[in-house]
Enzyme design. Structure first.
Site, PDB file in Angstrom:
ATOM      1  N   GLU A  99       9.498  -4.348  10.333  1.00  0.00           N
ATOM      2  CA  GLU A  99       9.736  -2.872   9.919  1.00  0.00           C
ATOM      3  C   GLU A  99      10.338  -1.949  11.045  1.00  0.00           C
ATOM      4  O   GLU A  99       9.676  -1.815  12.091  1.00  0.00           O
ATOM      5  CB  GLU A  99       8.623  -2.074   9.239  1.00  0.00           C
ATOM      6  CG  GLU A  99       8.996  -1.006   8.567  1.00  0.00           C
ATOM      7  CD  GLU A  99       7.856  -0.419   7.652  1.00  0.00           C
ATOM      8  OE1 GLU A  99       6.998  -1.025   7.156  1.00  0.00           O
ATOM      9  OE2 GLU A  99       8.271   0.696   7.066  1.00  0.00           O
ATOM     10  N   ASP A 141       0.888  -1.226  -0.075  1.00  0.00           N
ATOM     11  CA  ASP A 141       0.084   0.122  -0.118  1.00  0.00           C
ATOM     12  C   ASP A 141       0.907   1.193   0.045  1.00  0.00           C
ATOM     13  O   ASP A 141       0.432   2.492  -0.249  1.00  0.00           O
ATOM     14  CB  ASP A 141      -0.884  -0.043   1.164  1.00  0.00           C
ATOM     15  CG  ASP A 141      -0.305  -0.018   2.291  1.00  0.00           C
ATOM     16  OD1 ASP A 141       0.801  -0.051   2.686  1.00  0.00           O
ATOM     17  OD2 ASP A 141      -0.803   0.301   3.786  1.00  0.00           O
ATOM     18  N   ASP A 192      -0.908  -6.238  -0.577  1.00  0.00           N
ATOM     19  CA  ASP A 192      -1.350  -5.690   0.869  1.00  0.00           C
ATOM     20  C   ASP A 192      -2.555  -5.533   1.068  1.00  0.00           C
ATOM     21  O   ASP A 192      -3.457  -4.729  -0.081  1.00  0.00           O
ATOM     22  CB  ASP A 192      -0.520  -4.218   0.808  1.00  0.00           C
ATOM     23  CG  ASP A 192       0.291  -3.967   2.180  1.00  0.00           C
ATOM     24  OD1 ASP A 192       0.297  -4.625   2.993  1.00  0.00           O
ATOM     25  OD2 ASP A 192       1.141  -3.176   2.118  1.00  0.00           O
ATOM     26  N   GLU A 197      -0.869  -5.504   7.905  1.00  0.00           N
ATOM     27  CA  GLU A 197      -0.163  -4.916   9.091  1.00  0.00           C
ATOM     28  C   GLU A 197      -0.858  -5.260  10.398  1.00  0.00           C
ATOM     29  O   GLU A 197      -2.134  -5.337  10.489  1.00  0.00           O
ATOM     30  CB  GLU A 197      -0.467  -3.444   8.822  1.00  0.00           C
ATOM     31  CG  GLU A 197       0.425  -2.904   7.719  1.00  0.00           C
ATOM     32  CD  GLU A 197       0.581  -1.299   7.632  1.00  0.00           C
ATOM     33  OE1 GLU A 197       0.187  -0.645   8.771  1.00  0.00           O
ATOM     34  OE2 GLU A 197       1.172  -0.949   6.733  1.00  0.00           O
TER      35      GLU A 197
HETATM   36  O1  KIV Z   1       3.572  -1.216   1.755  1.00  0.00           O
HETATM   37  C1  KIV Z   1       4.691  -1.525   1.597  1.00  0.00           C
HETATM   38  O2  KIV Z   1       5.407  -1.329   0.637  1.00  0.00           O
HETATM   39  C2  KIV Z   1       5.161  -2.158   2.834  1.00  0.00           C
HETATM   40  C3  KIV Z   1       6.734  -2.452   2.625  1.00  0.00           C
HETATM   41  C4  KIV Z   1       7.472  -1.472   2.651  1.00  0.00           C
HETATM   42  C5  KIV Z   1       7.053  -3.709   3.868  1.00  0.00           C
HETATM   43  O3  KIV Z   1       4.563  -2.522   3.842  1.00  0.00           O
END
Ligand code: KIV
Length: 265
Positions: A178, A40, A79, A111
């Site tokens: 992260e 995302d 995501d 997440e």
């Molecule tokens: O949204 C994303 O690209 C991420 C990565 C940075 C792990 O969550």
């Protein structure tokens, strides 16, 4: 999925990069990156938002469609955007399922926190592989007061380790970790069997992930834990300037860019 799951036996780091379009996905796969994450982060990287909160299911689904069409070997993970999960279980499952059924992803990333353990278990049972995400979870930017380092006390670090274990137990096949101290990266990696993919989590995780715009040097700035391995921003700017100058001076289009049918008009 097999490559990612067996990384510890193979003793080779897992490589993960984001991509949001077919051209980038094609390049990322061509160099042998193991996993393409349709993050995302596309909200910041390509849509001009200053956070990931406005990103919608349609945004991620459309980008995943494009990436999956351009990809044969890499594992495509999509995501789940802010509030597309966690509000209502049925809707969370439908949204996650849509990314596999309609867009061609092979797994979803969520997440994570205490609130996602049950959902991770449910999705896994239904055949939707889940990549968990702990440490800094940018969808919580307002709750945590910025994109700050997480797990900086022993108590907070222990919570992250505990949550990693809980998500593994619930069936997550992998974990993104992260912006945590390197000792947290090491402790989490040692605590679980699933591959841990770090971003700002030090050198001891099983693999690394970066936002592709950061990695190639297209982003205007990169987070402190990232590295620009190229300067695509400067290259693009130069090419765009050269195009503008050529049009203004009349050098483009040249002879070879036009054709004639000998029409008598
Ligand atoms: O949204 C994303 O690209 C991420 C990565 C940075 C792990 O969550």
């Amino acid at each position: 999925m097999t490559t990612v799951a067996s990384v510890r036996e193979q003793d080779e780091a897992v490589t993960v990069l984001t991509a949001y379009d077919a051209t980038t996905a094609e390049l990322v796969e061509a160099v042998g990156i193991d996993v393409i994450l349709v993050g995302d982060s596309l909200g910041n990287a390509t849509l001009g938002y200053d956070s990931t909160l406005p990103v919608t299911m349609d945004d991620v689904a459309r980008a995943t469609d494009a990436v999956a069409r351009a990809t044969d070997d890499a594992l495509v993970v999509a995501d789940l955007p802010f509030l597309s999960y966690g509000v209502d279980t049925a809707q969370s499952i439908e949204n996650a399922g849509r990314l596999l059924k309609e867009s061609g992803a092979q797994a979803v990333k969520i997440e994570s926190g205490p609130h996602t353990v049950e959902l991770t278990e449910r999705l896994t049972q239904l055949g939707i592989p889940v990549m968990a995400h702990l440490g800094l979870t940018p969808q919580h930017v307002h709750g945590i007061g910025g994109y700050t380092r997480q797990g900086t006390t022993e108590e907070r670090a222990a919570e992250i380790v505990h949550l990693a274990e809980a998500h593994q137990e619930a069936g997550a096949f992998s974990l993104v970790l992260e912006h945590v101290p390197r000792e947290v990266g090491k402790a989490v990696t040692e605590a679980v069997e699933m591959p841990v993919i770090g971003i700002g989590a030090g050198p001891d995780t099983d693999g690394q992930v970066l936002v592709v715009d950061d990695a190639v040097g297209l982003s205007a700035s990169v987070p402190p834990f990232a590295e620009a391995f190229g300067d695509v921003r400067a290259e693009m700017r130069e090419a765009i300037e050269a195009y503008r100058d050529a049009v203004v001076s009349g050098a483009f289009p040249a002879e070879e860019h036009s054709h004639s049918e000998g029409l008598d008009l």
